[in-house]
Design an enzyme around this catalytic site. Sequence first.
Site, PDB file in Angstrom:
ATOM      1  CE  LYS A   1      34.272  34.081  40.037  1.00 53.15           C
ATOM      2  NZ  LYS A   1      34.165  35.027  41.171  1.00 53.15           N
TER       3      LYS A   1
ATOM      4  CB  SER B   1      37.732  34.766  42.603  1.00 55.70           C
ATOM      5  OG  SER B   1      36.367  35.114  42.713  1.00 55.70           O
TER       6      SER B   1
ATOM      7  CB  SER C   1      35.412  38.057  43.503  1.00 51.97           C
ATOM      8  OG  SER C   1      36.275  37.400  44.391  1.00 51.97           O
TER       9      SER C   1
END
Lengths: 97, 509
Positions: free
Chosen positions: B79, B154, B178
């Site tokens: 990420k 996310s 997330s």
Amino acid sequence: MKIDVRRVADLSKLRLTEDELLTMEKDLEMILAHIERLAAVQVEGVEPTFGSREPEGLRLEPDDPKPGLSRASLLELGPSTQEGYYVVPARESEGRE
Amino acid sequence: MELWELSAWEIAEKVKAKEISAQEVLEAHLSRISEVEPAVCAFLSVLEAEARIAASRVDAKIAKGEDPGILAGVPCALKDNLNMKGTSCTCGSKMLEGYISPYTATAVARISEQGGVITGKTNMDEFAMGSSTERSAYMVTRNPWDVDRVPGGSSGGSGAAVASGMSALALGSDTGGSIRQPAAFTGVVGIKPTYGRVSRYGLVAFASSLDQIGPLARSVRDAALLLEAIAGFDPADPTSAERPVVPWSKRLGRPVKGLRAGVPKEFFGFGVTEGVRSAFSNALSHLADMGVIIEETSLPSLAYALDVYYVIAPAEASSNLGRFDGVRYGLSKRGKGYLDMYRETRGEGFGPEVRRRIMLGTFALSADQYEAYYLRAAKIRTLIRRDFERAFETYDVLLSPTTPTVAFKIGEESGDPMTRYLADVMTVSVNLAGIPALSVPCGFAEPSGEGGSGRELPCGLQIMGKRFDEETVLTAGYVVEPFIREEMEEKSARMRRNLILAKECEPVD
């Protein structure tokens, strides 16, 4: 709940246009309308939880200097630097705060 | 079978046995990326050169007879809020466009030490604030199961990369769901470890008392393998726990007979759709058939978890994001004085959702509101933590659907931001309590209102455990996989084929 968005934007150090301020006011009021429910919860005598490592708490490191990132590698990321320092606009030009 | 279809543990075994080389595995994944990335938009950067060096190092180690580590040659995506020295780290924000990390996060360094090959940085909602990856300042990632839908967020780029076969493994971060929510939306496994289990050193902070790094993978075993590689004490993170790392991936497969599972009824007050409810009930009956003792239970304070989260997380974010001042790194807009510099830089660098949360957090922490909002929320957080502690006196795990709905359509927004925040309603309480939780695919459901469309999307089962008891959570997750194995294999093979035909995505304005 009415919210003084100009003041909060100022505390947040965010430049918002008039339109953005209006939208922000509407959005925050909608969110706060939900959150208001918290006022009804009985919390007398309850200790707050600020971190997720409680009850153990945080570990303290011995205060020994260790090698870290070099000054040069950090300054390289700065948008404006000179002779080993960051360059920022002068405070004087802002007037009194 | 293509090399990119192999599981992480199979890759590691085959690479160690010299059946295949790390370089072959990498090239297969890079070509898979060039094939489907145009339709999925999962990667903000692909690190081809760095990955080739890493893969050849793994092969060289094996040639010399050295131990390459438990992730030998396994491609892993990060990420884009995890620092890796010499590469970009945008956090999905214009604020960090062009920023190059001067150091490497501990979790990332551990992947490399274990022979993992970092292939790229994945798209995310700006500073991890969002549940759809639509809040990225760069592009919208699409759900590989239906490219008109969001992959969740996310860590949506990480979920989409793993689901589409572009990466065997990925790291995400989970502040309020997330990792788990995108795992559920993209039909993969995601773990939010216990707070303190994985070092947060090198993760760009959102809400420091809630953030945790964790794996996304196509199976529980692969996720356990990655967790094994990244977990463990790190002196660089003061919240890191001095707990031994368990060889989780080797401990799977123990019987679950007699395991006690509670189902908190409060979760069903959150608008769980019929399809999700039915996939969840199916999983429960399979578990009951295996001897798991399932009972309904009650954690009354869960009703307030989302509200508490949306006070505490923005409050911590408003403080953490104070570091973006236009002086030391990232975007800098110079006005007439230094205050102008702050306001211009932050007004322009942050997107609408990040500004909204900074404002909300600043308000909740301001002197006249602190007691009514932040302090009160912190006290109710204690009640939530206690409710979990009490439940875990009776139960080994707690179960719920991971999300109330399946993946929603891109652009499907209502005017009230709190409606979107409801996507996190099942997951936030876990972060507030600091406990571990896993999302494992447990079935498929049609989006509500589209009954009879034949379009089915994956649903996740959330398994929550006691602090530092990832072992029981993983054990329970491992027995869920066979319930839908055939259906999952057939449907995901079709999904991965269809992706090649999907239209390319467009950048955000």
